[in-house]
Design an enzyme around this catalytic site. Sequence first.
Site, PDB file in Angstrom:
ATOM      1  N   CYS A 100       0.857  -1.184   0.000  1.00 35.51           N
ATOM      2  CA  CYS A 100       0.000   0.000   0.000  1.00 35.51           C
ATOM      3  C   CYS A 100       0.899   1.241   0.000  1.00 35.51           C
ATOM      4  O   CYS A 100       1.951   1.257   0.632  1.00 35.51           O
ATOM      5  CB  CYS A 100      -0.931   0.094   1.191  1.00 35.51           C
ATOM      6  SG  CYS A 100      -2.094  -1.257   1.298  1.00 35.51           S
ATOM      7  N   ARG A 116       3.866  -0.295  -4.863  1.00 33.47           N
ATOM      8  CA  ARG A 116       3.616  -0.796  -3.502  1.00 33.47           C
ATOM      9  C   ARG A 116       2.321  -1.590  -3.412  1.00 33.47           C
ATOM     10  O   ARG A 116       2.027  -2.199  -2.381  1.00 33.47           O
ATOM     11  CB  ARG A 116       3.567   0.379  -2.513  1.00 33.47           C
ATOM     12  CG  ARG A 116       4.830   1.209  -2.506  1.00 33.47           C
ATOM     13  CD  ARG A 116       4.718   2.328  -1.511  1.00 33.47           C
ATOM     14  NE  ARG A 116       4.719   1.808  -0.156  1.00 33.47           N
ATOM     15  CZ  ARG A 116       5.809   1.638   0.579  1.00 33.47           C
ATOM     16  NH1 ARG A 116       6.980   1.966   0.106  1.00 33.47           N
ATOM     17  NH2 ARG A 116       5.728   1.149   1.794  1.00 33.47           N
ATOM     18  N   TRP A 161      -2.725  -2.819  -1.622  1.00 35.99           N
ATOM     19  CA  TRP A 161      -2.406  -4.243  -1.778  1.00 35.99           C
ATOM     20  C   TRP A 161      -3.248  -4.947  -0.718  1.00 35.99           C
ATOM     21  O   TRP A 161      -3.015  -4.768   0.483  1.00 35.99           O
ATOM     22  CB  TRP A 161      -0.917  -4.489  -1.543  1.00 35.99           C
ATOM     23  CG  TRP A 161      -0.508  -5.910  -1.823  1.00 35.99           C
ATOM     24  CD1 TRP A 161      -0.227  -6.459  -3.038  1.00 35.99           C
ATOM     25  CD2 TRP A 161      -0.344  -6.958  -0.864  1.00 35.99           C
ATOM     26  NE1 TRP A 161       0.099  -7.780  -2.886  1.00 35.99           N
ATOM     27  CE2 TRP A 161       0.034  -8.120  -1.580  1.00 35.99           C
ATOM     28  CE3 TRP A 161      -0.489  -7.042   0.524  1.00 35.99           C
ATOM     29  CZ2 TRP A 161       0.286  -9.339  -0.946  1.00 35.99           C
ATOM     30  CZ3 TRP A 161      -0.241  -8.264   1.148  1.00 35.99           C
ATOM     31  CH2 TRP A 161       0.145  -9.399   0.420  1.00 35.99           C
ATOM     32  N   ASN A 172      -1.717   2.503   5.666  1.00 40.14           N
ATOM     33  CA  ASN A 172      -0.853   1.410   5.220  1.00 40.14           C
ATOM     34  C   ASN A 172      -0.410   0.653   6.465  1.00 40.14           C
ATOM     35  O   ASN A 172       0.070   1.267   7.419  1.00 40.14           O
ATOM     36  CB  ASN A 172       0.371   1.965   4.487  1.00 40.14           C
ATOM     37  CG  ASN A 172       1.426   0.894   4.226  1.00 40.14           C
ATOM     38  OD1 ASN A 172       1.094  -0.286   4.099  1.00 40.14           O
ATOM     39  ND2 ASN A 172       2.678   1.291   4.144  1.00 40.14           N
ATOM     40  N   GLY A 173      -0.599  -0.670   6.452  1.00 41.45           N
ATOM     41  CA  GLY A 173      -0.200  -1.476   7.606  1.00 41.45           C
ATOM     42  C   GLY A 173      -1.353  -2.390   8.002  1.00 41.45           C
ATOM     43  O   GLY A 173      -2.261  -2.641   7.197  1.00 41.45           O
ATOM     44  N   GLU A 223      16.611 -18.676  -7.590  1.00 42.74           N
ATOM     45  CA  GLU A 223      16.225 -17.340  -8.047  1.00 42.74           C
ATOM     46  C   GLU A 223      15.552 -17.407  -9.426  1.00 42.74           C
ATOM     47  O   GLU A 223      14.552 -16.730  -9.666  1.00 42.74           O
ATOM     48  CB  GLU A 223      17.462 -16.421  -8.065  1.00 42.74           C
ATOM     49  CG  GLU A 223      17.234 -15.047  -8.650  1.00 42.74           C
ATOM     50  CD  GLU A 223      16.102 -14.238  -8.009  1.00 42.74           C
ATOM     51  OE1 GLU A 223      15.600 -14.614  -6.942  1.00 42.74           O
ATOM     52  OE2 GLU A 223      15.700 -13.229  -8.624  1.00 42.74           O
ATOM     53  N   LYS A 283      11.732 -16.196 -10.452  1.00 42.57           N
ATOM     54  CA  LYS A 283      11.407 -15.307 -11.586  1.00 42.57           C
ATOM     55  C   LYS A 283      10.355 -15.973 -12.469  1.00 42.57           C
ATOM     56  O   LYS A 283       9.390 -15.332 -12.882  1.00 42.57           O
ATOM     57  CB  LYS A 283      12.651 -14.984 -12.437  1.00 42.57           C
ATOM     58  CG  LYS A 283      13.676 -14.074 -11.812  1.00 42.57           C
ATOM     59  CD  LYS A 283      13.278 -12.623 -11.743  1.00 42.57           C
ATOM     60  CE  LYS A 283      12.668 -12.254 -10.439  1.00 42.57           C
ATOM     61  NZ  LYS A 283      13.493 -12.051  -9.276  1.00 42.57           N
ATOM     62  N   GLU A 341       6.921 -15.964 -10.639  1.00 37.34           N
ATOM     63  CA  GLU A 341       6.347 -14.626 -10.467  1.00 37.34           C
ATOM     64  C   GLU A 341       5.720 -14.073 -11.723  1.00 37.34           C
ATOM     65  O   GLU A 341       4.664 -13.470 -11.680  1.00 37.34           O
ATOM     66  CB  GLU A 341       7.466 -13.631 -10.096  1.00 37.34           C
ATOM     67  CG  GLU A 341       7.820 -13.541  -8.679  1.00 37.34           C
ATOM     68  CD  GLU A 341       8.812 -12.400  -8.450  1.00 37.34           C
ATOM     69  OE1 GLU A 341       8.459 -11.481  -7.728  1.00 37.34           O
ATOM     70  OE2 GLU A 341       9.936 -12.446  -8.989  1.00 37.34           O
ATOM     71  N   HIS A 354      16.252 -37.725  -4.793  1.00 35.95           N
ATOM     72  CA  HIS A 354      15.647 -38.122  -3.518  1.00 35.95           C
ATOM     73  C   HIS A 354      14.139 -37.887  -3.510  1.00 35.95           C
ATOM     74  O   HIS A 354      13.522 -37.860  -2.450  1.00 35.95           O
ATOM     75  CB  HIS A 354      16.319 -37.369  -2.362  1.00 35.95           C
ATOM     76  CG  HIS A 354      17.771 -37.719  -2.224  1.00 35.95           C
ATOM     77  ND1 HIS A 354      18.209 -38.948  -1.772  1.00 35.95           N
ATOM     78  CD2 HIS A 354      18.895 -37.028  -2.543  1.00 35.95           C
ATOM     79  CE1 HIS A 354      19.533 -38.983  -1.786  1.00 35.95           C
ATOM     80  NE2 HIS A 354      19.970 -37.825  -2.257  1.00 35.95           N
ATOM     81  N   LYS A 374       5.762  -4.588  -4.854  1.00 41.25           N
ATOM     82  CA  LYS A 374       7.220  -4.448  -4.847  1.00 41.25           C
ATOM     83  C   LYS A 374       7.776  -4.390  -3.425  1.00 41.25           C
ATOM     84  O   LYS A 374       8.845  -4.896  -3.148  1.00 41.25           O
ATOM     85  CB  LYS A 374       7.570  -3.163  -5.609  1.00 41.25           C
ATOM     86  CG  LYS A 374       9.039  -2.911  -5.769  1.00 41.25           C
ATOM     87  CD  LYS A 374       9.590  -3.689  -6.924  1.00 41.25           C
ATOM     88  CE  LYS A 374      11.091  -3.581  -7.067  1.00 41.25           C
ATOM     89  NZ  LYS A 374      11.663  -4.774  -7.681  1.00 41.25           N
TER      90      LYS A 374
HETATM   91  O1  M6R Z   1      12.844  -5.244  -0.982  1.00 38.00           O
HETATM   92  P1  M6R Z   1      13.377  -6.594  -0.608  1.00 38.00           P
HETATM   93  O2  M6R Z   1      14.598  -6.949  -1.344  1.00 38.00           O
HETATM   94  O3  M6R Z   1      13.534  -6.757   0.867  1.00 38.00           O
HETATM   95  O4  M6R Z   1      12.228  -7.588  -1.069  1.00 38.00           O
HETATM   96  C1  M6R Z   1      12.297  -8.949  -0.813  1.00 38.00           C
HETATM   97  C2  M6R Z   1      11.287  -9.698  -1.647  1.00 38.00           C
HETATM   98  O5  M6R Z   1       9.990  -9.292  -1.344  1.00 38.00           O
HETATM   99  C3  M6R Z   1      11.529  -9.505  -3.162  1.00 38.00           C
HETATM  100  O6  M6R Z   1      12.819  -9.872  -3.518  1.00 38.00           O
HETATM  101  C4  M6R Z   1      10.529 -10.326  -3.980  1.00 38.00           C
HETATM  102  O7  M6R Z   1      10.765 -11.679  -3.792  1.00 38.00           O
HETATM  103  C5  M6R Z   1      10.600  -9.936  -5.457  1.00 38.00           C
HETATM  104  N1  M6R Z   1       9.286  -9.837  -5.996  1.00 38.00           N
HETATM  105  C6  M6R Z   1      11.364 -10.896  -6.271  1.00 38.00           C
HETATM  106  O8  M6R Z   1      11.381 -10.601  -7.619  1.00 38.00           O
END
Ligand code: M6R
Length: 582
Positions: free
Chosen positions: A2, A28, A65, A91-92, A454, A458, A461, A477, A577
């Site tokens: 948010c 956000r 959000w 926000n929160g 990682e 990606k 996501e 395993h 984000k």
């Molecule tokens: O801002 P941060 O690096 O602390 O965020 C951590 C994760 O929320 C962030 O890396 C998230 O996994 C991304 N969407 C990955 O692409």
Amino acid sequence: MCGIIGVVSRDEFPSRFLLERLKRLEYRGYDSYGYYDSTSLKRNLGEIIVAGEGKTRIGIAHTRWATHGGVTSENAHPHMGCDDEVVIAHNGIIENYKDLKVMLEKKGHEFSSETDSEVVAHYFEEKLKEKKDVKRAISDFLKEAHGTFAILMMIKGDDSIYAIKRDSPLVLGMCEDKLILASDIYAFSDITTKAIFFENDEYAVIKKGSYEFYAKDGKRIRKDVTSFTWQQEDSEKRAYKHFMLKEIEEEPLVVARMLLSLEHEQKEAFRRLVSLVKKSRKIIFAACGTSYHASLLGAFYLHTTGIEAQTLIASEFKHYANVDADTLVIAISQSGETMDVIDALKYAQEKKAKVVSLVNVPYSTIQRMSALSLSIMAGQEVAVASTKAFVNQAALLLRLAQEFGYKANLANLAEKIKGLIAQKDEIRRIAKDMSRSKDAYILGRGQTYPVAREIALKVKEITYIHAEGMMGGELKHGTIALIEKGTPVISLIGCKDEDMISNSKEVEARGAKMIIITNNPDYQGKKGKAKIKDVVFIDTDNDGKFGILACVAGQLLAYYAADALGREIDKPRNLAKSVTVK
Ligand code: M6R
């Protein structure tokens, strides 16, 4: 998650200015948005459309959000009390909102949304009915409310915005004719470089041309104005179809800039970091998501030099970490606002551990709560899927490991990334093929294990294809049972890694469709000895750079697969984000 905006101006301004500022915080959260400009309340679902005819001198806005309550216009902010006397953006999470709601319902309040936030508007409406003045009502609220909040409040007939903060970020930007409250400096970093950061349990009364800050007991406090600088890439997409691709293509530039800064403007901070690592008995990283994967790579690099290093997903930190005064906790975060990381750091500080951080967004909460903080200097990342931040986090950690004897040539990293990006047409072809599958597996070992995870993140996501990134050795395993004819398996094969080669053969023998990312010359060219069709060959030594470069190849694969599927790449469903809730 948010984003909130509040503007108080000396002169009238178009109400759409509120939305212009809000648009800068859209990363956000983008489930719904709304604003209140003292005459009208507008709320909509989906992407922020900067429009509106009216003019005003004051207003608040919110981009959501969703946590409590679905994505509906009733649940969109701002929220009002029963008599439309009080309007809030929050926000929160108000953790005890149910208790507060029951108490307010007994007094006759009726609620129109499913959110936790709406109680805030009714709470203040009730206090004002009880003839409390606003400041006393805020002091009461700070005693009675549990949870995290950055709240902006407007009251009918009052030309102020009341701003309250606990654990959710809030900052006041100072422009010539306007005061702008926001979740972070990016909301106004194009029009001012002066800001005041709120600390926990502080509140402020913002009026035309003036502001006053208070502690929770109502005592007036003096706050320093910070002059901030932030190197931003031009955040316009320009010719790019998506920010994600633009940000991947910025990687050579931003990684070179960050490495150079360690010789110049960040030299002293880097020296202090090295010295803290030397002095500590052990290093524990705390991070989430992509930043966690970078920290896993960092733990690998440091561990290779004999340093006791481990990493933990921040939300599990207190369940698995043993920290004491001899422990150095290194937080890694792009946003610097991730609540799980903030919580882990608070825990580490309680246990007397030294806390340092590597962050991207300056003046963020994590940066400000660290004894020492280095900037990863990736510039603003707009796409929700983190890419260039990962490269800079990993490169900084590799540079750190070099200080302890890890052999790596970082001087040509930027050039190597450029070379890899030049292979994008071939990567797009492989990705298009992969996009037709429902599952994908990514295998790595040693330095490529974090990268496998990682790449899987990606792929999940932005393509919504189910993906698992795992240790090549672990596959046999159990997970190998899922490999069918045609299942794509991306194998990250570091030069001469015979074990990875065997793991790849194990899945190939079961019909998997192999995609190899490698620096092993046996796979190079169409006539390579290994005779695999889908190969991304990276011409590099096996010196720690390979992990970073393999990840860039994975970022491009995920991007082009998502593009082939026509996904909303920069704003994937259900994500935001900056993750500022637990
Ligand atoms: O801002 P941060 O690096 O602390 O965020 C951590 C994760 O929320 C962030 O890396 C998230 O996994 C991304 N969407 C990955 O692409």
